[in-house]
Motif scaffolding. Structure first.
Motif, PDB file in Angstrom:
ATOM      1  N   LEU A  16       3.463  -1.846   2.815  1.00 33.98           N
ATOM      2  CA  LEU A  16       2.361  -0.985   3.201  1.00 33.98           C
ATOM      3  C   LEU A  16       1.538  -0.774   1.690  1.00 33.98           C
ATOM      4  O   LEU A  16       2.280   0.106   0.911  1.00 33.98           O
ATOM      5  N   THR A  17       0.222  -1.109   1.669  1.00 36.78           N
ATOM      6  CA  THR A  17      -0.208  -0.911   0.286  1.00 36.78           C
ATOM      7  C   THR A  17      -1.118   0.749   0.694  1.00 36.78           C
ATOM      8  O   THR A  17      -2.160   0.777   1.146  1.00 36.78           O
ATOM      9  N   SER A  18      -0.392   1.645   0.450  1.00 39.41           N
ATOM     10  CA  SER A  18      -1.030   3.110   0.692  1.00 39.41           C
ATOM     11  C   SER A  18      -2.031   3.489  -0.783  1.00 39.41           C
ATOM     12  O   SER A  18      -2.268   2.572  -1.326  1.00 39.41           O
ATOM     13  N   THR A  19      -2.176   4.681  -0.781  1.00 38.47           N
ATOM     14  CA  THR A  19      -3.360   5.050  -1.766  1.00 38.47           C
ATOM     15  C   THR A  19      -2.691   6.477  -2.593  1.00 38.47           C
ATOM     16  O   THR A  19      -2.178   7.093  -1.857  1.00 38.47           O
ATOM     17  N   SER A  20      -3.528   6.625  -3.734  1.00 48.60           N
ATOM     18  CA  SER A  20      -3.303   7.760  -4.122  1.00 48.60           C
ATOM     19  C   SER A  20      -4.287   8.881  -3.560  1.00 48.60           C
ATOM     20  O   SER A  20      -3.972  10.258  -3.658  1.00 48.60           O
ATOM     21  N   GLU A  21      -4.865   8.427  -2.656  1.00 45.52           N
ATOM     22  CA  GLU A  21      -5.777   9.334  -1.798  1.00 45.52           C
ATOM     23  C   GLU A  21      -5.029  10.161  -0.707  1.00 45.52           C
ATOM     24  O   GLU A  21      -5.355  11.331  -0.244  1.00 45.52           O
ATOM     25  N   VAL A  22      -3.634   9.950  -0.585  1.00 45.69           N
ATOM     26  CA  VAL A  22      -2.811  10.667   0.340  1.00 45.69           C
ATOM     27  C   VAL A  22      -2.519  11.819  -0.484  1.00 45.69           C
ATOM     28  O   VAL A  22      -2.170  12.828   0.420  1.00 45.69           O
ATOM     29  N   TYR A  23      -2.882  11.976  -1.678  1.00 50.96           N
ATOM     30  CA  TYR A  23      -2.649  13.356  -2.484  1.00 50.96           C
ATOM     31  C   TYR A  23      -3.919  14.258  -2.258  1.00 50.96           C
ATOM     32  O   TYR A  23      -3.731  15.473  -2.670  1.00 50.96           O
ATOM     33  N   GLY A  24      -4.798  13.852  -1.779  1.00 50.33           N
ATOM     34  CA  GLY A  24      -6.265  14.424  -1.646  1.00 50.33           C
ATOM     35  C   GLY A  24      -6.898  15.034  -2.854  1.00 50.33           C
ATOM     36  O   GLY A  24      -6.587  14.518  -3.873  1.00 50.33           O
ATOM     37  N   ASP A  25      -7.152  16.307  -2.875  1.00 50.76           N
ATOM     38  CA  ASP A  25      -7.627  17.013  -4.208  1.00 50.76           C
ATOM     39  C   ASP A  25      -6.439  17.825  -4.437  1.00 50.76           C
ATOM     40  O   ASP A  25      -6.268  19.028  -4.264  1.00 50.76           O
ATOM     41  N   PRO A  26      -5.565  17.281  -5.278  1.00 52.89           N
ATOM     42  CA  PRO A  26      -4.180  17.574  -5.687  1.00 52.89           C
ATOM     43  C   PRO A  26      -4.071  18.911  -6.394  1.00 52.89           C
ATOM     44  O   PRO A  26      -4.855  19.063  -7.404  1.00 52.89           O
ATOM     45  N   LEU A  27      -3.276  19.932  -6.085  1.00 50.86           N
ATOM     46  CA  LEU A  27      -2.826  21.149  -6.701  1.00 50.86           C
ATOM     47  C   LEU A  27      -2.073  21.125  -7.862  1.00 50.86           C
ATOM     48  O   LEU A  27      -1.401  21.762  -8.267  1.00 50.86           O
ATOM     49  N   GLU A  28      -1.221  19.656  -7.793  1.00 44.60           N
ATOM     50  CA  GLU A  28      -0.203  19.358  -8.709  1.00 44.60           C
ATOM     51  C   GLU A  28      -0.648  18.160  -9.609  1.00 44.60           C
ATOM     52  O   GLU A  28      -1.105  17.312  -9.010  1.00 44.60           O
ATOM     53  N   HIS A  29      -0.398  18.459 -10.711  1.00 46.05           N
ATOM     54  CA  HIS A  29      -1.003  17.495 -11.771  1.00 46.05           C
ATOM     55  C   HIS A  29       0.108  17.136 -12.860  1.00 46.05           C
ATOM     56  O   HIS A  29       0.534  17.990 -13.473  1.00 46.05           O
ATOM     57  N   PRO A  30       0.539  15.710 -13.221  1.00 44.58           N
ATOM     58  CA  PRO A  30       0.139  14.650 -12.655  1.00 44.58           C
ATOM     59  C   PRO A  30       0.844  14.688 -11.233  1.00 44.58           C
ATOM     60  O   PRO A  30       1.485  15.400 -10.873  1.00 44.58           O
ATOM     61  N   GLN A  31       0.557  13.607 -10.339  1.00 42.59           N
ATOM     62  CA  GLN A  31       1.148  13.661  -9.038  1.00 42.59           C
ATOM     63  C   GLN A  31       2.412  12.714  -8.841  1.00 42.59           C
ATOM     64  O   GLN A  31       2.473  11.773  -9.414  1.00 42.59           O
ATOM     65  N   VAL A  32       3.272  13.376  -8.417  1.00 38.02           N
ATOM     66  CA  VAL A  32       4.811  12.701  -7.947  1.00 38.02           C
ATOM     67  C   VAL A  32       4.676  12.469  -6.674  1.00 38.02           C
ATOM     68  O   VAL A  32       4.160  13.025  -5.842  1.00 38.02           O
ATOM     69  N   GLU A  33       5.659  11.378  -6.505  1.00 40.91           N
ATOM     70  CA  GLU A  33       5.690  11.117  -4.835  1.00 40.91           C
ATOM     71  C   GLU A  33       6.393  12.082  -3.750  1.00 40.91           C
ATOM     72  O   GLU A  33       6.004  12.148  -2.725  1.00 40.91           O
ATOM     73  N   THR A  34       7.091  13.051  -4.335  1.00 43.99           N
ATOM     74  CA  THR A  34       7.410  14.047  -3.430  1.00 43.99           C
ATOM     75  C   THR A  34       6.279  15.291  -3.117  1.00 43.99           C
ATOM     76  O   THR A  34       6.703  15.796  -2.287  1.00 43.99           O
ATOM     77  N   TYR A  35       5.154  15.038  -3.955  1.00 43.68           N
ATOM     78  CA  TYR A  35       4.044  15.790  -3.613  1.00 43.68           C
ATOM     79  C   TYR A  35       3.422  15.672  -2.300  1.00 43.68           C
ATOM     80  O   TYR A  35       3.082  14.506  -2.032  1.00 43.68           O
ATOM     81  N   TRP A  36       3.131  16.528  -1.136  1.00 39.50           N
ATOM     82  CA  TRP A  36       2.581  16.237  -0.019  1.00 39.50           C
ATOM     83  C   TRP A  36       1.185  16.254   0.020  1.00 39.50           C
ATOM     84  O   TRP A  36       0.633  15.855   0.951  1.00 39.50           O
ATOM     85  N   ILE A  68      13.440  -1.477  10.514  1.00 43.39           N
ATOM     86  CA  ILE A  68      12.691  -2.411   9.693  1.00 43.39           C
ATOM     87  C   ILE A  68      12.601  -2.203   8.428  1.00 43.39           C
ATOM     88  O   ILE A  68      12.384  -1.039   7.873  1.00 43.39           O
ATOM     89  N   GLU A  69      12.641  -3.246   7.596  1.00 41.86           N
ATOM     90  CA  GLU A  69      12.760  -3.095   5.975  1.00 41.86           C
ATOM     91  C   GLU A  69      11.186  -3.310   5.579  1.00 41.86           C
ATOM     92  O   GLU A  69      10.561  -4.062   5.792  1.00 41.86           O
ATOM     93  N   VAL A  70      11.171  -2.017   5.094  1.00 40.25           N
ATOM     94  CA  VAL A  70       9.684  -1.636   4.616  1.00 40.25           C
ATOM     95  C   VAL A  70       9.591  -1.196   3.102  1.00 40.25           C
ATOM     96  O   VAL A  70      10.646  -0.626   2.411  1.00 40.25           O
ATOM     97  N   ARG A  71       8.680  -1.476   2.348  1.00 40.13           N
ATOM     98  CA  ARG A  71       8.263  -0.807   1.247  1.00 40.13           C
ATOM     99  C   ARG A  71       6.886  -0.292   1.157  1.00 40.13           C
ATOM    100  O   ARG A  71       5.718  -0.877   1.730  1.00 40.13           O
ATOM    101  N   ILE A  72       6.669   0.965   0.526  1.00 44.90           N
ATOM    102  CA  ILE A  72       5.441   1.778   0.339  1.00 44.90           C
ATOM    103  C   ILE A  72       5.027   1.603  -1.078  1.00 44.90           C
ATOM    104  O   ILE A  72       5.694   2.213  -1.992  1.00 44.90           O
TER     105      ILE A  72
END
Length: 229
Positions: A16-36, A68-72
């Motif tokens: 799955l080629t997801s995107t940094s857009e999942v972080y929206g307008d982030p309140l955390e900077h820089p963004q880590v994968e655990t940020y919702w 299913i074997e997946v990668r994100i």
């Protein structure tokens, strides 16, 4: 869901080629994968943001529930040869405008930031992700952070120092900052970007110049050493 179903039927590894857009307008900077993230679910950008977020949800549900074997991968802004000349992305916009002697259009005050990675770095990261054993998600991006005005200056330096900048009203829900924390990719994939913006941009400009001025057809290949991916 169709592709996840196909992966289940043929026992394939799913990317799955997801995107940094999942972080929206982030309140955390820089963004880590655990940020919702900080996404407006009814905003003008939400169809893309929430579409990618639900795609990650479905991918993990198929992984957990059906083995299913997946990668994100969460991909940050990427540029390079063979991009569409008028796709609306900021790097291609600036390059095409500068080559055509048009003003560079900056939305808002130009102080919003993005991080730009060259295409060969992204491809290397995706290959390491698919060939490795870690599901992710992984941020794949270049931590080099530029304001839109700084990006415009790099384009001016590369193409035309006299290129004008034209300010326009900002778009709704435009993220103020965007920068990946790639510690996880460094540690688990042994990956980090190698091409700086000032090194990669001239290779894209070379390709755009040839296509804009008719030397090759739209979508034609570049002869640069980084464009073979």
């Amino acid at each position: 869901m169709n592709m996840l179903g196909l992966a289940k039927r043929i026992n394939a590894r799913f990317l799955l080629t997801s995107t940094s857009e999942v972080y929206g307008d982030p309140l955390e900077h820089p963004q880590v994968e655990t940020y919702w993230g900080n996404v407006n679910p009814i905003g003008v950008r939400s169809c893309y943001d929430e579409g990618k977020r639900v795609a990650e949800t479905l991918t993990m549900d198929y992984h957990r529930g059906l083995n299913i074997e997946v990668r994100i991968a969460r991909i940050f802004n990427t540029y390079g040869p063979r991009m569409c000349l008028d796709d609306g992305r900021v790097v291609s916009n600036f390059v095409a405008q500068a080559l055509r002697k048009q003003p560079l259009t900056v939305y808002g005050d130009g102080k919003q930031t993005r991080s730009f990675q060259y295409v060969s770095d992204l491809v290397e990261g995706l290959m390491r992700l698919m060939e490795g054993e870690h599901v992710g998600p992984f941020n794949l991006g270049n931590p080099g952070e530029f304001t839109m005005l700084e990006l415009a200056k790099v384009v001016q330096d590369t193409i035309d120092q006299n290129a004008k900048i034209e300010f326009r009203p900002n778009t709704e829900d435009d993220p103020h900052k965007r920068k990946p924390d790639i510690s996880k990719a460094k540690e688990l994939l042994g990956w980090q970007p190698a091409v700086t913006l000032r090194d990669g941009l001239p290779l894209m400009v070379h390709d755009f110049r040839r296509r804009i001025f008719g030397d090759v057809k739209e979508g034609g290949s570049s002869t640069s050493k980084f464009s073979s991916v």
